[in-house]
Design an enzyme around this catalytic site. Sequence first.
Site, mmCIF file in Angstrom:
data_model
loop_
_atom_site.group_PDB
_atom_site.id
_atom_site.type_symbol
_atom_site.label_atom_id
_atom_site.label_comp_id
_atom_site.label_asym_id
_atom_site.label_seq_id
_atom_site.Cartn_x
_atom_site.Cartn_y
_atom_site.Cartn_z
ATOM 1 N N GLU A 240 0.811 -1.143 0.108
ATOM 2 C CA GLU A 240 0.049 0.103 -0.142
ATOM 3 C C GLU A 240 0.942 1.145 -0.001
ATOM 4 O OE1 GLU A 240 -2.727 -0.228 3.371
ATOM 5 O OE2 GLU A 240 -3.169 -2.426 2.828
ATOM 6 N N ASP B 299 -4.778 9.312 10.696
ATOM 7 C CA ASP B 299 -3.262 8.550 11.120
ATOM 8 C C ASP B 299 -2.784 9.326 12.412
ATOM 9 O OD1 ASP B 299 -2.886 7.174 8.603
ATOM 10 O OD2 ASP B 299 -3.300 8.855 7.660
#
Length: 256
Positions: A46, A57
């Site tokens: 990814e 995140d």
Amino acid sequence: MNRLQTLFASGKKDLLSIYYTAGYPSLGSTLDIAEALEKAGADFLEIGFPYSDPVADGPTIQHSLQTALDNGMDLHVLFGQLADLRKRVSIPIILMGYVNPVIQYGVAQFCKKAAEVGVDGLIIPDLPMYEYETLYKKDLADNNLSNIILVTPQTSDERIRKIDELSDCFIYLLSSASITGNSLKMSDGLDTYFKRIEDMRLKNPTIVGFGIADRTSYQKACQYNRGAIVGSAFVKFLGENEDYLNKIGEFIGRFK
């Protein structure tokens, strides 16, 4: 089938995917890291494209995204780098990032360009499922791109069934509803969550992400699922090792 669908159709278990940010640690490191990860035994990758407001995140990936932006990475630069992707890397590749840069680039053009360079799937965590189904599903399908949708422990069975219906490869099972970078907690609750998904007998396999940082958490994820995704632990590794390309095999060895 694209490469990602072919991998999952093979029935292979204990799959290991690695996430890293394009343009980090250096602007030109994207393909070198991908090539080294394939040689070290990663099953698919990814590649994150940076965005200035990465709300899902944690600090480690936030830092990598900001560094990549400071280095000059954007989607135009990334697609230029990926022009040589399939000359160097054969395993499936997913692009992962937030929807805002994709819309600014143009969704149809983004999908077309991703397919041209050999990308197999997309993970856009903040793309609403309804918008995907009604506005963008055809753009992905026309370019043979799989859309990977996220599930958390709080996702209802009804929504999970809908996600399963819309998916054609695998479902990204978050170990928690937290941000990236938190350690996977070995608990009865996690077992219950994984067992609940397993008992639903979905048509698509599941891969676990968020908190996979060592062999124990990787094996725990693989016990109920087809594999796991390592993200923050690898991004942290890149930031801590100047000689990271020569040590990637050692990193993969922590898991399998």
